[in-house]
Write a protein that holds these residues in place. Sequence first.
Motif, PDB file in Angstrom:
ATOM      1  N   ARG A  80       0.800  -1.229   0.000  1.00  0.00           N
ATOM      2  CA  ARG A  80       0.000   0.000   0.000  1.00  0.00           C
ATOM      3  C   ARG A  80       0.830   1.275   0.000  1.00  0.00           C
ATOM      4  O   ARG A  80       0.329   2.343  -0.324  1.00  0.00           O
ATOM      5  CB  ARG A  80      -0.966  -0.012   1.178  1.00  0.00           C
ATOM      6  CG  ARG A  80      -0.302  -0.035   2.520  1.00  0.00           C
ATOM      7  CD  ARG A  80      -1.292  -0.307   3.657  1.00  0.00           C
ATOM      8  NE  ARG A  80      -0.619  -0.348   4.934  1.00  0.00           N
ATOM      9  CZ  ARG A  80       0.100  -1.365   5.394  1.00  0.00           C
ATOM     10  NH1 ARG A  80       0.244  -2.445   4.664  1.00  0.00           N
ATOM     11  NH2 ARG A  80       0.679  -1.308   6.572  1.00  0.00           N
ATOM     12  N   ASP A  81       2.124   1.175   0.416  1.00  0.00           N
ATOM     13  CA  ASP A  81       2.968   2.369   0.453  1.00  0.00           C
ATOM     14  C   ASP A  81       4.442   1.950   0.379  1.00  0.00           C
ATOM     15  O   ASP A  81       4.763   0.758   0.365  1.00  0.00           O
ATOM     16  CB  ASP A  81       2.708   3.194   1.718  1.00  0.00           C
ATOM     17  CG  ASP A  81       2.883   2.407   3.014  1.00  0.00           C
ATOM     18  OD1 ASP A  81       3.700   1.465   3.054  1.00  0.00           O
ATOM     19  OD2 ASP A  81       2.195   2.737   4.005  1.00  0.00           O
ATOM     20  N   GLY A  82       5.318   2.956   0.328  1.00  0.00           N
ATOM     21  CA  GLY A  82       6.750   2.689   0.183  1.00  0.00           C
ATOM     22  C   GLY A  82       7.320   1.861   1.309  1.00  0.00           C
ATOM     23  O   GLY A  82       8.126   0.962   1.086  1.00  0.00           O
ATOM     24  N   ARG A  83       6.911   2.140   2.522  1.00  0.00           N
ATOM     25  CA  ARG A  83       7.425   1.372   3.660  1.00  0.00           C
ATOM     26  C   ARG A  83       7.006  -0.095   3.548  1.00  0.00           C
ATOM     27  O   ARG A  83       7.807  -1.005   3.782  1.00  0.00           O
ATOM     28  CB  ARG A  83       6.957   1.971   4.980  1.00  0.00           C
ATOM     29  CG  ARG A  83       7.564   1.236   6.164  1.00  0.00           C
ATOM     30  CD  ARG A  83       7.147   1.846   7.499  1.00  0.00           C
ATOM     31  NE  ARG A  83       7.746   1.117   8.589  1.00  0.00           N
ATOM     32  CZ  ARG A  83       8.862   1.451   9.193  1.00  0.00           C
ATOM     33  NH1 ARG A  83       9.526   2.523   8.816  1.00  0.00           N
ATOM     34  NH2 ARG A  83       9.336   0.720  10.177  1.00  0.00           N
ATOM     35  N   ALA A 134      14.246  -0.630  -7.845  1.00  0.00           N
ATOM     36  CA  ALA A 134      14.423   0.817  -8.053  1.00  0.00           C
ATOM     37  C   ALA A 134      13.105   1.587  -8.145  1.00  0.00           C
ATOM     38  O   ALA A 134      12.948   2.608  -7.468  1.00  0.00           O
ATOM     39  CB  ALA A 134      15.299   1.073  -9.279  1.00  0.00           C
ATOM     40  N   PRO A 135      12.139   1.135  -8.932  1.00  0.00           N
ATOM     41  CA  PRO A 135      10.895   1.917  -9.025  1.00  0.00           C
ATOM     42  C   PRO A 135      10.120   1.973  -7.705  1.00  0.00           C
ATOM     43  O   PRO A 135       9.266   2.841  -7.523  1.00  0.00           O
ATOM     44  CB  PRO A 135      10.077   1.171 -10.084  1.00  0.00           C
ATOM     45  CG  PRO A 135      11.041   0.333 -10.819  1.00  0.00           C
ATOM     46  CD  PRO A 135      12.151   0.021  -9.865  1.00  0.00           C
ATOM     47  N   LEU A 136      10.406   1.057  -6.792  1.00  0.00           N
ATOM     48  CA  LEU A 136       9.718   1.045  -5.504  1.00  0.00           C
ATOM     49  C   LEU A 136      10.247   2.132  -4.567  1.00  0.00           C
ATOM     50  O   LEU A 136       9.634   2.437  -3.552  1.00  0.00           O
ATOM     51  CB  LEU A 136       9.863  -0.323  -4.829  1.00  0.00           C
ATOM     52  CG  LEU A 136       9.402  -1.535  -5.645  1.00  0.00           C
ATOM     53  CD1 LEU A 136       9.647  -2.820  -4.874  1.00  0.00           C
ATOM     54  CD2 LEU A 136       7.943  -1.412  -6.031  1.00  0.00           C
ATOM     55  N   ILE A 137      11.412   2.671  -4.908  1.00  0.00           N
ATOM     56  CA  ILE A 137      12.011   3.728  -4.086  1.00  0.00           C
ATOM     57  C   ILE A 137      11.400   5.047  -4.543  1.00  0.00           C
ATOM     58  O   ILE A 137      11.895   5.723  -5.426  1.00  0.00           O
ATOM     59  CB  ILE A 137      13.554   3.731  -4.215  1.00  0.00           C
ATOM     60  CG1 ILE A 137      14.103   2.383  -3.777  1.00  0.00           C
ATOM     61  CG2 ILE A 137      14.152   4.869  -3.387  1.00  0.00           C
ATOM     62  CD1 ILE A 137      15.592   2.201  -4.045  1.00  0.00           C
ATOM     63  N   LEU A 183      16.178  -0.423   8.832  1.00  0.00           N
ATOM     64  CA  LEU A 183      17.395   0.315   8.495  1.00  0.00           C
ATOM     65  C   LEU A 183      17.247   0.974   7.123  1.00  0.00           C
ATOM     66  O   LEU A 183      17.537   2.161   6.953  1.00  0.00           O
ATOM     67  CB  LEU A 183      18.607  -0.621   8.510  1.00  0.00           C
ATOM     68  CG  LEU A 183      19.926  -0.029   8.010  1.00  0.00           C
ATOM     69  CD1 LEU A 183      20.371   1.115   8.915  1.00  0.00           C
ATOM     70  CD2 LEU A 183      20.990  -1.121   7.946  1.00  0.00           C
ATOM     71  N   ALA A 184      16.781   0.196   6.149  1.00  0.00           N
ATOM     72  CA  ALA A 184      16.629   0.714   4.786  1.00  0.00           C
ATOM     73  C   ALA A 184      15.628   1.858   4.758  1.00  0.00           C
ATOM     74  O   ALA A 184      15.871   2.898   4.139  1.00  0.00           O
ATOM     75  CB  ALA A 184      16.203  -0.404   3.840  1.00  0.00           C
ATOM     76  N   TRP A 185      14.492   1.682   5.427  1.00  0.00           N
ATOM     77  CA  TRP A 185      13.459   2.712   5.392  1.00  0.00           C
ATOM     78  C   TRP A 185      13.946   3.995   6.066  1.00  0.00           C
ATOM     79  O   TRP A 185      13.699   5.092   5.559  1.00  0.00           O
ATOM     80  CB  TRP A 185      12.173   2.203   6.034  1.00  0.00           C
ATOM     81  CG  TRP A 185      11.082   3.206   5.918  1.00  0.00           C
ATOM     82  CD1 TRP A 185      10.492   3.923   6.915  1.00  0.00           C
ATOM     83  CD2 TRP A 185      10.462   3.652   4.697  1.00  0.00           C
ATOM     84  NE1 TRP A 185       9.550   4.764   6.411  1.00  0.00           N
ATOM     85  CE2 TRP A 185       9.503   4.622   5.043  1.00  0.00           C
ATOM     86  CE3 TRP A 185      10.614   3.322   3.365  1.00  0.00           C
ATOM     87  CZ2 TRP A 185       8.708   5.275   4.102  1.00  0.00           C
ATOM     88  CZ3 TRP A 185       9.833   3.955   2.419  1.00  0.00           C
ATOM     89  CH2 TRP A 185       8.892   4.923   2.789  1.00  0.00           C
TER      90      TRP A 185
END
Length: 193
Positions: A80-83, A134-137, A183-185
Amino acid sequence: MSLRLPAAERRSQILHVALHEFASHGYHGTSMNDVADSAGVTKPVLYQHFASKRALYLALIDEVAAGMLEAIGKATHNARDGRSQTEGGIVAYFEWVANHRDEFVLLFGSGARRDEEFATAVRKVERNVAEAIAPLIDAGLDPQHQRRLAYALVGMSEGVSRHLVMNGDDFNPREVGAQLANLAWAGLRGVQP
């Protein structure tokens, strides 16, 4: 000798057996005789499906990579979102590693990178994963910046999984994936365009 199987089933059986042989003994430590014996087929049958040991190994890399990408893609598809995408993709990757250790070893730990043709195939896998991520970032970044960050996420995840698998550690993939996703988020939230 095993029963006569349709060609697609026989090929799948050979790939399954070869995966275990290569993951256990490496490319150079595995012979076509080993694969044929383990599959319960003759070498001529084996060569009907794969022209050489090298062709068999490259087919395995392609098949393993497709399975890994499919697992990550399914996990991120409906996020539903980037996270959620970040966590879903990283957790899916660690679940794949935990449940497919032979496949992980074949791609990232069997010495495949010492052979230029195999190293090229593994780099293609990494590129495909990075291109899928990449497109998810979604941080208002240009595509090149997105790709660099995607490669960073791939490298981070691969490094941790290599440590866990090569040390024979049992791990909870959801826990490890959530830790790395946090960590990534946190890092992605601080990225400036």
